[in-house]
Design an enzyme around this catalytic site. Structure first.
Site, PDB file in Angstrom:
ATOM      1  N   GLY A 299      -2.796  28.393  -6.973  1.00  0.00           N
ATOM      2  CA  GLY A 299      -2.538  27.563  -8.309  1.00  0.00           C
ATOM      3  C   GLY A 299      -3.886  26.822  -8.673  1.00  0.00           C
ATOM      4  O   GLY A 299      -4.382  27.066  -9.716  1.00  0.00           O
ATOM      5  N   ARG A 300      -4.093  25.860  -7.844  1.00  0.00           N
ATOM      6  CA  ARG A 300      -5.294  24.976  -8.167  1.00  0.00           C
ATOM      7  C   ARG A 300      -6.592  25.690  -8.499  1.00  0.00           C
ATOM      8  O   ARG A 300      -7.288  25.332  -9.439  1.00  0.00           O
ATOM      9  CB  ARG A 300      -5.613  24.073  -6.869  1.00  0.00           C
ATOM     10  CG  ARG A 300      -6.732  23.141  -6.880  1.00  0.00           C
ATOM     11  CD  ARG A 300      -7.257  22.618  -5.668  1.00  0.00           C
ATOM     12  NE  ARG A 300      -6.165  22.002  -4.886  1.00  0.00           N
ATOM     13  CZ  ARG A 300      -5.444  20.887  -4.936  1.00  0.00           C
ATOM     14  NH1 ARG A 300      -5.822  19.847  -5.791  1.00  0.00           N
ATOM     15  NH2 ARG A 300      -4.581  20.587  -4.140  1.00  0.00           N
ATOM     16  N   CYS A 372      -0.243  -1.373 -14.283  1.00  0.00           N
ATOM     17  CA  CYS A 372      -0.190  -2.743 -13.517  1.00  0.00           C
ATOM     18  C   CYS A 372      -0.167  -2.331 -11.870  1.00  0.00           C
ATOM     19  O   CYS A 372       0.902  -2.503 -11.339  1.00  0.00           O
ATOM     20  CB  CYS A 372       1.187  -3.336 -13.974  1.00  0.00           C
ATOM     21  SG  CYS A 372       1.087  -4.134 -15.105  1.00  0.00           S
TER      22      CYS A 372
HETATM   23  C1  LIG Z   1       4.123  27.598  -1.236  1.00  0.00           C
HETATM   24  C2  LIG Z   1       3.193  27.231  -1.976  1.00  0.00           C
HETATM   25  N1  LIG Z   1       2.379  28.190  -2.519  1.00  0.00           N
HETATM   26  C3  LIG Z   1       1.265  28.052  -3.065  1.00  0.00           C
HETATM   27  C4  LIG Z   1       0.889  26.842  -3.460  1.00  0.00           C
HETATM   28  C5  LIG Z   1      -0.491  26.722  -4.284  1.00  0.00           C
HETATM   29  O1  LIG Z   1      -1.264  25.958  -3.471  1.00  0.00           O
HETATM   30  P1  LIG Z   1      -3.041  25.582  -4.329  1.00  0.00           P
HETATM   31  O2  LIG Z   1      -2.692  25.091  -5.868  1.00  0.00           O
HETATM   32  O3  LIG Z   1      -3.316  24.914  -3.292  1.00  0.00           O
HETATM   33  O4  LIG Z   1      -3.449  27.103  -4.371  1.00  0.00           O
HETATM   34  C6  LIG Z   1       1.631  25.601  -2.950  1.00  0.00           C
HETATM   35  C7  LIG Z   1       1.042  24.198  -3.025  1.00  0.00           C
HETATM   36  O5  LIG Z   1       0.388  23.821  -2.216  1.00  0.00           O
HETATM   37  C8  LIG Z   1       2.871  25.785  -2.157  1.00  0.00           C
HETATM   38  O6  LIG Z   1       3.400  24.923  -1.643  1.00  0.00           O
HETATM   39  N1  LIG Z   2       0.208  18.276  -5.253  1.00  0.00           N
HETATM   40  C1  LIG Z   2      -0.899  18.587  -4.363  1.00  0.00           C
HETATM   41  C2  LIG Z   2      -1.067  19.943  -3.952  1.00  0.00           C
HETATM   42  C3  LIG Z   2       0.133  20.496  -2.996  1.00  0.00           C
HETATM   43  C4  LIG Z   2       1.289  20.624  -3.900  1.00  0.00           C
HETATM   44  C5  LIG Z   2       2.034  22.126  -3.569  1.00  0.00           C
HETATM   45  N2  LIG Z   2       2.592  22.114  -2.321  1.00  0.00           N
HETATM   46  C6  LIG Z   2      -2.271  17.900  -4.885  1.00  0.00           C
HETATM   47  O1  LIG Z   2      -2.453  17.511  -6.080  1.00  0.00           O
HETATM   48  O2  LIG Z   2      -3.182  18.413  -4.421  1.00  0.00           O
END
Ligand SMILES: Cc1ncc(COP(=O)(O)O)c(C=O)c1O
Ligand SMILES: N[C@@H](CCCC[NH3+])C(=O)O
Length: 447
Positions: A299-300, A372
């Site tokens: 994702g990230r 705040c």
């Molecule tokens: C089950 C699962 N898959 C994928 C991700 C995506 O992780 P990232 O954004 O660190 O790649 C997450 C978030 O941590 C997750 O909980």
């Molecule tokens: N929300 C988290 C990532 C993990 C969420 C998905 N399990 C972050 O900003 O780093």
């Protein structure tokens, strides 16, 4: 403490690929962010479409024999879902809301997977009706619930079993998910994972694909993935010997770290793919089992670097610290409502002056929001030109993941728009909230 860098230039690897400075003005996707703010206001998230697509493609191309699911929790909009579909990836959703975006985007449902440790019956029903490619089950209650849903709907579901591999991932405690003492998954060590597999195998209408392991997020070190893969593959072997079944697939989750500051050194997708494939191949040989079909869920690493946030400076205040040093507090027109990560995870960000050149000597600045809350910090420490002043624009790179998606209305803040830029054109893909949006949910209830 980071060294001050030239304020009239960019530390390019922290920015999306089309970001550059011209006479001190930051441009992304061929659009000057000062023009973008003049038209759309600030704060705003600026999404570099070409960069987002290229990162998605890089994962798909590097992980050739894998299925790559983009984790929509990082950032999801109809446009982003379309780009992900066009680039040939799957989509990981973890709520009815995310599923709605996928549906509205016309995302091919066979390439969607549904996650979540407490999916509602309604969410499961919708997923089954829509024919999502797989549901990742996370509890014994849910296996029962899903089995009942598929029986009622008269449609089968393909299932993965979320497991915890007992790994201490090297990341912030709140975003580590493979140690035993937390809410996700079935423990391999306790035997729950094997029992969950058995129950899925026994449930008519549930087709078992295999285990799913996600060890956490913002991870740089492949050692955690290695330990998890070994333990999960050992489960494959146990399922074969004790239950006489083959699990054809395995998902290793997401979690690949990105560079928020010059201290971070993430690996390229090609290196990650080579390392993970080697680990799996080696372990399967050692266990004498066939290699399962693999999938991952970044994702990230796709969304994060593709976005920056642009803010306008409102006030500048110099504060004398114990020992005599001075910290300059630069307040911007957003804050923890558009980026909670600094407050929640003690995350590090950087920023740059985005609207003009400056030759003023650098000062140690802290960029704070307008909420705040004393912990309302966007960038903990950054060297900014000493003449930083109200009206200047500041841009923070690396805000594509878990910023808009975790944004809130704290203090009745209006969540900023997401503006996609590409080839000199800016398009609003998520509009700015209005006070009418906020008031629409406040129905009074006084009669
Ligand atoms: C089950 C699962 N898959 C994928 C991700 C995506 O992780 P990232 O954004 O660190 O790649 C997450 C978030 O941590 C997750 O909980
Ligand atoms: N929300 C988290 C990532 C993990 C969420 C998905 N399990 C972050 O900003 O780093």
């Amino acid at each position: 403490m980071r060294e001050p860098s030239d304020p009239n230039d960019l530390v390019t690897h922290l920015w999306s690929s089309t970001a550059r400075k011209s006479d001190g003005v930051l441009e992304v996707g061929g659009v000057a962010l000062s023009d973008l703010v003049a038209e759309h206001g600030s704060p705003a998230y600026v999404l570099d479409e070409a960069d987002f697509r290229a990162r998605a493609r890089a994962f798909r191309d590097a992980f050739v024999d894998y299925d790559v699911f983009y984790a929509g929790k990082a950032f999801l909009s109809i446009a982003a879902a379309r780009w992900i579909a066009e680039e040939g990836l799957g989509l990981d959703v973890c709520s009815g809301g995310e599923l709605s975006v996928a549906e509205r985007a016309g995302f091919p449902m066979a390439r969607v997977e549904l996650h979540g440790n407490n999916k509602t019956v309604g969410e499961l029903e919708r997923a089954v009706r829509l024919g999502v490619g797989r549901v990742v089950v996370d509890s014994f209650d849910e296996i029962e619930r899903l089995a009942a849903v598929v029986a009622r709907e008269g449609r089968p579901a393909r299932v993965m079993v979320r497991v915890t591999a007992g790994v201490e991932a090297h990341t912030h405690e709140y975003i580590a998910t493979a140690h035993e003492d937390q809410k996700f998954g079935f423990s391999i060590t306790s035997g729950d994972a094997l029992e969950a597999v058995r129950r899925v195998l026994d449930a008519p209408g549930l087709e078992l694909l295999g285990p799913h392991s996600h060890i956490g997020s913002q991870i740089f070190d492949s050692a955690g993935f290695e330990v998890a893969a070994k333990r999960v593959l050992a489960l494959h072997a146990r399922v074969a010997t004790e239950l006489g079944a083959t699990m054809p697939q395995m998902d290793l989750g997401g979690g690949f770290g990105i560079a928020y500051t010059t201290q971070d050194d993430p690996a390229e997708p090609a290196r990650l793919a080579a390392e993970m494939s080697a680990i799996v191949a080696h372990e399967c040989r050692a266990l004498g089992i066939a290699e399962p079909h693999l999938s991952i869920e970044p994702g990230r690493a796709i969304a994060g670097p593709a976005m920056c946030t642009i803010y306008e400076v409102g006030t500048v205040k110099a504060v004398r610290l114990d020992g005599g040093a001075v910290r300059t507090y630069v307040s911007v027109d957003g804050g923890m409502s558009d980026n909670i990560r600094t407050a929640l995870y003690d995350a590090d960000y950087s920023c740059t002056l985005a609207s003009r050149v400056s030759d003023a000597p650098p000062v140690l600045a802290r960029v704070v929001g307008k909420h705040c809350e004393a912990g309302d910090i966007v960038v903990k420490d950054e060297f900014l030109p000493g003449d930083v002043a109200p009206g200047d624009l500041l841009a923070v790179p690396g805000t594509g993941a878990y910023c808009r998606s975790m944004a809130s209305n704290y203090n009745h803040a209006l969540r900023p728009p997401v503006i996609a830029v590409r080839d000199g054109v800016a398009r609003v893909v998520v509009r700015r909230e209005t006070e009418d949006d906020l008031l629409a949910t406040d129905v009074g209830g006084l009669e």
